[in-house]
Design a protein around this motif. Structure first.
Motif, PDB file in Angstrom:
ATOM      1  N   PRO A   2       0.832  -1.198   0.000  1.00  0.00           N
ATOM      2  CA  PRO A   2       0.000   0.000   0.000  1.00  0.00           C
ATOM      3  C   PRO A   2       0.866   1.247   0.000  1.00  0.00           C
ATOM      4  CG  PRO A   2      -0.778  -1.588   1.616  1.00  0.00           C
ATOM      5  CD  PRO A   2       0.527  -2.092   1.120  1.00  0.00           C
ATOM      6  N   LEU A   3       0.363   2.284  -0.678  1.00  0.00           N
ATOM      7  CA  LEU A   3       1.172   3.481  -0.852  1.00  0.00           C
ATOM      8  C   LEU A   3       1.549   4.100   0.482  1.00  0.00           C
ATOM      9  CD1 LEU A   3       2.422   5.478  -2.823  1.00  0.00           C
ATOM     10  CD2 LEU A   3       0.303   6.786  -2.734  1.00  0.00           C
ATOM     11  N   ASN A   4       0.604   4.118   1.447  1.00  0.00           N
ATOM     12  CA  ASN A   4       0.915   4.773   2.712  1.00  0.00           C
ATOM     13  C   ASN A   4       1.934   3.994   3.539  1.00  0.00           C
ATOM     14  OD1 ASN A   4      -0.662   2.649   3.525  1.00  0.00           O
ATOM     15  ND2 ASN A   4      -2.285   3.892   4.443  1.00  0.00           N
ATOM     16  N   GLN A   5       2.277   2.766   3.113  1.00  0.00           N
ATOM     17  CA  GLN A   5       3.321   1.988   3.775  1.00  0.00           C
ATOM     18  C   GLN A   5       4.600   1.925   2.942  1.00  0.00           C
ATOM     19  OE1 GLN A   5       1.809  -1.883   4.875  1.00  0.00           O
ATOM     20  NE2 GLN A   5      -0.150  -1.051   5.562  1.00  0.00           N
ATOM     21  N   GLN A   6       4.618   2.637   1.818  1.00  0.00           N
ATOM     22  CA  GLN A   6       5.762   2.607   0.915  1.00  0.00           C
ATOM     23  C   GLN A   6       6.976   3.274   1.564  1.00  0.00           C
ATOM     24  OE1 GLN A   6       6.249   1.511  -2.557  1.00  0.00           O
ATOM     25  NE2 GLN A   6       8.312   1.891  -1.805  1.00  0.00           N
ATOM     26  N   SER A   7       8.075   2.567   1.615  1.00  0.00           N
ATOM     27  CA  SER A   7       9.316   3.134   2.127  1.00  0.00           C
ATOM     28  C   SER A   7       9.921   4.069   1.088  1.00  0.00           C
ATOM     29  CB  SER A   7      10.308   2.022   2.453  1.00  0.00           C
ATOM     30  OG  SER A   7       9.784   1.152   3.438  1.00  0.00           O
ATOM     31  N   PRO A   8      10.741   5.019   1.535  1.00  0.00           N
ATOM     32  CA  PRO A   8      11.417   5.890   0.563  1.00  0.00           C
ATOM     33  C   PRO A   8      12.232   5.078  -0.442  1.00  0.00           C
ATOM     34  CG  PRO A   8      11.664   6.749   2.786  1.00  0.00           C
ATOM     35  CD  PRO A   8      11.050   5.387   2.927  1.00  0.00           C
ATOM     36  N   ILE A   9      12.308   5.579  -1.657  1.00  0.00           N
ATOM     37  CA  ILE A   9      13.095   4.962  -2.719  1.00  0.00           C
ATOM     38  C   ILE A   9      14.306   5.845  -2.982  1.00  0.00           C
ATOM     39  CG2 ILE A   9      13.113   4.230  -5.134  1.00  0.00           C
ATOM     40  CD1 ILE A   9      10.095   3.807  -4.919  1.00  0.00           C
ATOM     41  N   ALA A  10      15.490   5.274  -2.896  1.00  0.00           N
ATOM     42  CA  ALA A  10      16.706   6.037  -3.173  1.00  0.00           C
ATOM     43  C   ALA A  10      16.766   6.381  -4.669  1.00  0.00           C
ATOM     44  CB  ALA A  10      17.937   5.237  -2.766  1.00  0.00           C
ATOM     45  N   VAL A  11      17.372   7.505  -4.996  1.00  0.00           N
ATOM     46  CA  VAL A  11      17.524   7.943  -6.384  1.00  0.00           C
ATOM     47  C   VAL A  11      19.019   8.028  -6.687  1.00  0.00           C
ATOM     48  CG1 VAL A  11      16.973   9.707  -8.092  1.00  0.00           C
ATOM     49  CG2 VAL A  11      15.367   9.236  -6.233  1.00  0.00           C
ATOM     50  N   ALA A  12      19.431   7.414  -7.790  1.00  0.00           N
ATOM     51  CA  ALA A  12      20.856   7.305  -8.091  1.00  0.00           C
ATOM     52  C   ALA A  12      21.089   7.391  -9.595  1.00  0.00           C
ATOM     53  CB  ALA A  12      21.411   5.983  -7.546  1.00  0.00           C
ATOM     54  N   GLU A  13      22.362   7.391  -9.965  1.00  0.00           N
ATOM     55  CA  GLU A  13      22.778   7.345 -11.369  1.00  0.00           C
ATOM     56  C   GLU A  13      23.688   6.148 -11.562  1.00  0.00           C
ATOM     57  OE1 GLU A  13      23.496  11.175 -13.551  1.00  0.00           O
ATOM     58  OE2 GLU A  13      23.921  11.861 -11.514  1.00  0.00           O
ATOM     59  N   LEU A  14      23.430   5.407 -12.628  1.00  0.00           N
ATOM     60  CA  LEU A  14      24.238   4.249 -12.994  1.00  0.00           C
ATOM     61  C   LEU A  14      24.864   4.515 -14.348  1.00  0.00           C
ATOM     62  CD1 LEU A  14      25.086   1.227 -12.543  1.00  0.00           C
ATOM     63  CD2 LEU A  14      22.989   0.617 -13.803  1.00  0.00           C
ATOM     64  N   GLU A  15      26.183   4.444 -14.412  1.00  0.00           N
ATOM     65  CA  GLU A  15      26.907   4.687 -15.661  1.00  0.00           C
ATOM     66  C   GLU A  15      27.343   3.367 -16.265  1.00  0.00           C
ATOM     67  OE1 GLU A  15      28.342   6.924 -18.698  1.00  0.00           O
ATOM     68  OE2 GLU A  15      27.679   7.938 -16.869  1.00  0.00           O
TER      69      GLU A  15
END
Length: 432
Positions: A2-15
């Motif tokens: 469920p969205l209200n239980q969604q943990s934060p998602i890290a944002v990154a760059e992959l080369e």
């Protein structure tokens, strides 16, 4: 989940290199260091944005290796990674001559957000474009915070004050002050990739008929449920395939062209040939955030330039990272504003460009059906823990249901948009 239980998602760059091997992994600009768990990554191939992937890695695993395996398969399926024969041909081919980008003016409209503005200006001062100026337009300020920041800490940045409220009015003030051949616009809540301005401006040098270029917008953070929901339903991204919109050759897959202006790009990442934008009359000051119309200033300008016969190009090489609004209230305001801005810009087009009215009316029945589809309650895609349905920002692969309450707000906004636009015009007429 469920969205209200969604943990934060890290944002990154992959080369990746051209063979699909990971050669670098780092946090996205403005994002914290990724931790074990879900990671949303921009995939670059030889430095160029090529895709996004969403994966999960556990403690002790190498996130670059995990994400590279997902990315390689995705890119090969989409044709974004060259085959061995294509790599050999590219190595033997002569290098193309470099095209110098035209002189550019970057215009950032802002109102009482000095902290986010400073972050944006730091990235804009790091651009590799060889000949550009930066202009900050302080829109209807209540305090001296923006003035003090720009004049004291950013000596290379020009400060312009515009007391008439509204994003379009602020943009027009920037246009009046700018001296560049290309006028680039972004928001105060972005971080621009160092090559952003060069990638956005260079296409104008190669195509004299080009009137507008838009670029890629990705999320800087996916920390809250509201940010994740927005990005799961498309966000601001328009994909990784370059596209040219030519009014002389309307795209067969867009029967509502040019009135589906939202598919062309967004105001946080757009540039215009200065002469084309000025001849088109600039932005309609009765549109945009800060007016009763609530939005639509960028959409109006896209259509105005296309209606004048200029081409519009979308290029994913021009990248900015956008800080999405964080709260549920922000998302509700955004949903309503999107609906209002859409019909406000269409009303502005009819009022200011009556020659387009027959074409608009001819597309009206199909346009209404399209609007119903776009504002419908949308279900969540399959998410069995591996995100097999796609990634946030990829249109059509929603992981979380789009609530009926937000759909209703979008439709209410669409009903209000024409009224809001006319109210804004009357208000400005009374002021004058």
């Amino acid at each position: 989940m469920p969205l209200n239980q969604q943990s934060p998602i890290a944002v990154a760059e992959l080369e990746l290199d051209a063979s699909g091997t990971a050669v670098g992994f780092r946090p996205a600009p403005g994002a914290g260091k990724p931790r074990p768990g879900d990671v949303y990554a921009l995939v670059r191939v030889d430095g160029r944005p090529a895709a996004t992937v969403l994966g999960r890695y556990e403690d002790g695993e190498d996130p670059a290796r995990v994400l590279a395996a997902l990315a390689a398969q995705r890119l090969l399926e989409g044709g974004a990674l060259p085959t061995a024969a294509e790599r050999l041909a590219a190595a033997e081919a002569p290098a193309p001559a470099d095209t110098a980008p035209p002189r550019a003016s970057v215009i950032v409209a802002t109102r009482e957000r000095p902290d986010s503005l400073a972050r944006a200006l730091d990235s804009l001062l790091a651009q590799d474009h060889p000949d550009h100026e930066l202009i900050v337009v302080d829109n209807a300020p209540r305090t001296t915070a923006t003035h003090d920041l720009v004049t004291r800490a950013y000596g290379r940045v020009r400060y312009v004050r515009e007391d008439r409220p509204g994003l379009a009015a602020a943009h027009n003030a920037g246009v009046a002050a700018a001296g560049g051949e290309v006028l680039a616009f972004t928001d105060d809540d972005v971080i621009a990739d160092p090559r952003w301005l060069t990638a956005l401006a260079t296409p104008f040098a190669a195509d004299p008929g080009l009137g507008c270029v838009t670029g890629l917008i990705l999320p800087a953070r996916l920390s809250t449920p509201a940010q994740i929901l927005l990005e799961s339903h498309g966000g601001f991204a328009k994909g990784f395939a370059p596209r040219l919109y030519d009014p002389a050759r309307p795209p067969a897959d867009e029967p509502l062209f040019p009135f589906t202006a939202g598919s062309f790009g967004s105001g946080a990442n757009m540039a215009f040939r200065a002469s084309a934008l000025r001849r088109a009359g600039g932005f309609d000051p009765a549109t945009g955030t800060g007016t009763a119309a609530r939005g639509g200033d960028d959409l109006y300008a896209f259509v105005a330039v296309l209606a004048a016969g200029h081409r519009l190009r979308y290029t994913p090489d021009a990248l900015v990272w956008h800080h999405h609004r964080e709260t549920w209230q922000d998302l509700e305001n955004q949903a309503y504003g999107y609906g209002a801005g859409l019909t406000a810009y269409l009303t502005a087009t009819m009022v200011r460009r009556p020659a387009l009215l027959p074409a608009l009316l001819a597309r009206l029945p199909r346009g209404l059906a399209h609007a119903r589809t776009m504002t419908a309650e949308r279900g969540g895609g399959s998410d069995g823990g591996s995100h097999a349905g796609g990634v946030p920002g990829e249109h059509g692969t929603q992981h979380h249901p789009w609530p009926a309450s937000l759909s209703r707000l979008e439709r209410r906004g669409m009903l209000y948009g024409p009224v809001g636009y006319l109210k804004a015009r009357l208000s400005q007429g009374a002021s004058r």
